[in-house]
Structures are given as C-alpha cells and as structure tokens.
Design a protein around this motif. Structure first.
Motif, PDB file in Angstrom:
ATOM      1  N   MET A   1     -15.724  89.227 143.912  1.00 25.82           N
ATOM      2  CA  MET A   1     -14.679  90.229 144.085  1.00 25.82           C
ATOM      3  C   MET A   1     -13.892  90.355 142.776  1.00 25.82           C
ATOM      4  N   VAL A   2     -13.764  91.582 142.320  1.00 26.25           N
ATOM      5  CA  VAL A   2     -13.027  91.860 141.087  1.00 26.25           C
ATOM      6  C   VAL A   2     -11.534  91.844 141.395  1.00 26.25           C
ATOM      7  N   GLN A   3     -10.807  91.051 140.619  1.00 27.55           N
ATOM      8  CA  GLN A   3      -9.355  91.011 140.748  1.00 27.55           C
ATOM      9  C   GLN A   3      -8.746  91.696 139.540  1.00 27.55           C
ATOM     10  N   LYS A   4      -7.606  92.326 139.759  1.00 23.04           N
ATOM     11  CA  LYS A   4      -6.965  93.088 138.694  1.00 23.04           C
ATOM     12  C   LYS A   4      -5.496  92.691 138.639  1.00 23.04           C
ATOM     13  N   ARG A   5      -4.985  92.540 137.396  1.00 24.48           N
ATOM     14  CA  ARG A   5      -3.554  92.294 137.228  1.00 24.48           C
ATOM     15  C   ARG A   5      -3.054  92.965 135.970  1.00 24.48           C
ATOM     16  N   LYS A   6      -1.784  93.333 136.010  1.00 24.13           N
ATOM     17  CA  LYS A   6      -1.148  93.958 134.853  1.00 24.13           C
ATOM     18  C   LYS A   6      -0.326  92.900 134.121  1.00 24.13           C
ATOM     19  N   ILE A   7      -0.475  92.869 132.795  1.00 24.02           N
ATOM     20  CA  ILE A   7       0.262  91.913 131.975  1.00 24.02           C
ATOM     21  C   ILE A   7       0.767  92.644 130.738  1.00 24.02           C
ATOM     22  N   GLN A   8       2.029  92.443 130.421  1.00 23.86           N
ATOM     23  CA  GLN A   8       2.639  93.025 129.224  1.00 23.86           C
ATOM     24  C   GLN A   8       2.239  92.161 128.023  1.00 23.86           C
ATOM     25  N   ILE A   9       1.687  92.808 126.985  1.00 20.30           N
ATOM     26  CA  ILE A   9       1.273  92.101 125.769  1.00 20.30           C
ATOM     27  C   ILE A   9       2.173  92.545 124.621  1.00 20.30           C
ATOM     28  N   ASN A  10       2.800  91.581 123.962  1.00 17.38           N
ATOM     29  CA  ASN A  10       3.658  91.861 122.813  1.00 17.38           C
ATOM     30  C   ASN A  10       2.840  91.780 121.535  1.00 17.38           C
ATOM     31  N   THR A  11       3.024  92.778 120.668  1.00 19.07           N
ATOM     32  CA  THR A  11       2.327  92.820 119.384  1.00 19.07           C
ATOM     33  C   THR A  11       3.343  93.029 118.272  1.00 19.07           C
ATOM     34  N   ASP A  12       2.861  93.054 117.048  1.00 20.50           N
ATOM     35  CA  ASP A  12       3.731  93.352 115.914  1.00 20.50           C
ATOM     36  C   ASP A  12       4.241  94.791 115.967  1.00 20.50           C
ATOM     37  N   TYR A  13       3.603  95.652 116.768  1.00 18.66           N
ATOM     38  CA  TYR A  13       3.942  97.068 116.820  1.00 18.66           C
ATOM     39  C   TYR A  13       4.630  97.487 118.116  1.00 18.66           C
ATOM     40  N   GLY A  14       4.918  96.552 118.974  1.00 22.71           N
ATOM     41  CA  GLY A  14       5.566  96.880 120.236  1.00 22.71           C
ATOM     42  C   GLY A  14       4.922  96.132 121.390  1.00 22.71           C
ATOM     43  N   SER A  15       5.321  96.501 122.563  1.00 25.68           N
ATOM     44  CA  SER A  15       4.851  95.853 123.779  1.00 25.68           C
ATOM     45  C   SER A  15       4.040  96.862 124.594  1.00 25.68           C
ATOM     46  N   TYR A  16       2.895  96.429 125.086  1.00 28.57           N
ATOM     47  CA  TYR A  16       1.990  97.333 125.793  1.00 28.57           C
ATOM     48  C   TYR A  16       1.521  96.716 127.108  1.00 28.57           C
ATOM     49  N   MET A  17       1.505  97.544 128.143  1.00 28.66           N
ATOM     50  CA  MET A  17       0.994  97.098 129.434  1.00 28.66           C
ATOM     51  C   MET A  17      -0.529  97.142 129.392  1.00 28.66           C
ATOM     52  N   CYS A  18      -1.147  96.028 129.774  1.00 29.98           N
ATOM     53  CA  CYS A  18      -2.605  95.942 129.806  1.00 29.98           C
ATOM     54  C   CYS A  18      -3.074  95.605 131.211  1.00 29.98           C
ATOM     55  N   ILE A  19      -4.271  96.032 131.512  1.00 29.86           N
ATOM     56  CA  ILE A  19      -4.889  95.734 132.794  1.00 29.86           C
ATOM     57  C   ILE A  19      -6.011  94.730 132.556  1.00 29.86           C
ATOM     58  N   PHE A  20      -5.925  93.595 133.230  1.00 31.88           N
ATOM     59  CA  PHE A  20      -6.908  92.524 133.130  1.00 31.88           C
ATOM     60  C   PHE A  20      -7.723  92.506 134.422  1.00 31.88           C
ATOM     61  N   CYS A  55      -6.757  93.399 119.595  1.00 29.81           N
ATOM     62  CA  CYS A  55      -7.339  94.730 119.790  1.00 29.81           C
ATOM     63  C   CYS A  55      -6.254  95.807 119.781  1.00 29.81           C
ATOM     64  N   LEU A  56      -5.126  95.544 120.431  1.00 29.29           N
ATOM     65  CA  LEU A  56      -4.022  96.504 120.433  1.00 29.29           C
ATOM     66  C   LEU A  56      -3.544  96.783 119.020  1.00 29.29           C
ATOM     67  N   GLU A  57      -3.364  95.730 118.236  1.00 27.38           N
ATOM     68  CA  GLU A  57      -2.885  95.907 116.871  1.00 27.38           C
ATOM     69  C   GLU A  57      -3.881  96.712 116.036  1.00 27.38           C
ATOM     70  N   LEU A  58      -5.160  96.442 116.204  1.00 25.21           N
ATOM     71  CA  LEU A  58      -6.172  97.198 115.469  1.00 25.21           C
ATOM     72  C   LEU A  58      -6.201  98.663 115.908  1.00 25.21           C
ATOM     73  N   CYS A  59      -6.090  98.902 117.201  1.00 30.78           N
ATOM     74  CA  CYS A  59      -6.089 100.279 117.700  1.00 30.78           C
ATOM     75  C   CYS A  59      -4.885 101.054 117.177  1.00 30.78           C
ATOM     76  N   VAL A  60      -3.710 100.436 117.201  1.00 29.72           N
ATOM     77  CA  VAL A  60      -2.511 101.109 116.695  1.00 29.72           C
ATOM     78  C   VAL A  60      -2.664 101.401 115.207  1.00 29.72           C
ATOM     79  N   GLU A  61      -3.159 100.438 114.445  1.00 34.83           N
ATOM     80  CA  GLU A  61      -3.374 100.656 113.012  1.00 34.83           C
ATOM     81  C   GLU A  61      -4.339 101.807 112.764  1.00 34.83           C
ATOM     82  N   CYS A  62      -5.399 101.883 113.545  1.00 35.23           N
ATOM     83  CA  CYS A  62      -6.367 102.980 113.391  1.00 35.23           C
ATOM     84  C   CYS A  62      -5.750 104.326 113.752  1.00 35.23           C
ATOM     85  N   LEU A  63      -4.967 104.359 114.818  1.00 33.27           N
ATOM     86  CA  LEU A  63      -4.313 105.610 115.217  1.00 33.27           C
ATOM     87  C   LEU A  63      -3.336 106.081 114.140  1.00 33.27           C
TER      88      LEU A  63
END
Length: 84
Positions: A1-20, A55-63
């Motif tokens: 059974m797939v379980q899902k949870r939301k966790i806030q991840i803090n980066t050098d560029y801000g805080s982002y909600m992620c789904i695990f 990954c978040l930091e790399l994505c923000v840098e690319c954007l």
C-alpha cells in the motif's frame, strides 16, 4: 500500500511543500507541486529529505537561469532593433 505524506523542506531559496510517497520497498518518491520538474527518490525518509532539498535547489537555480537567459535574449533583440 502506497502511503503519502506532506513535508515542508527548507532550502537556501525558501521553504517548499513536498509530497513523499512510499515506493513499496522502503524508499520514497518525492515531488513538489509548485516546482516544475521536481522529482527525486530516497532509500529512506531521511535520505529522501536530503535528496528533496538538493533537487529543489537545483530546480530553482535552473528556473532562475532560464528566466535570466530569456530576459537577456529579449534585451538583445531590443538593442539590435534600436541600433538598426
């Protein structure tokens, strides 16, 4: 059974909600709904959090890089027209 949870991840560029989401083998697949293209994986929750931050930091840098490149091209076209 797939379980899902939301966790806030803090980066050098801000805080982002992620789904695990569990992958059925003890690992986690991570996405961030507000960051286009952000998807990563970790062998456990702690590893997944670390990978999500990276990954978040790399994505923000690319954007940002993409936006700057687009603005530079636009400014170059305007300057070329002004000089013509």
């Amino acid at each position: 059974m797939v379980q899902k949870r939301k966790i806030q991840i803090n980066t050098d560029y801000g805080s982002y909600m992620c789904i695990f989401k569990t992958d059925g083998e003890g690992g986690f697949i991570v996405t961030a709904p507000n960051i286009e293209g952000m998807i990563t994986w970790g062998k456990n929750l702690e590893h997944a959090k670390k990978m999500a931050r990276e990954c978040l930091e790399l994505c923000v840098e690319c954007l940002v890089e993409r936006r700057l490149h687009k603005e530079h091209r636009r400014a170059t076209r305007i300057a070329e027209r002004a000089l013509a």
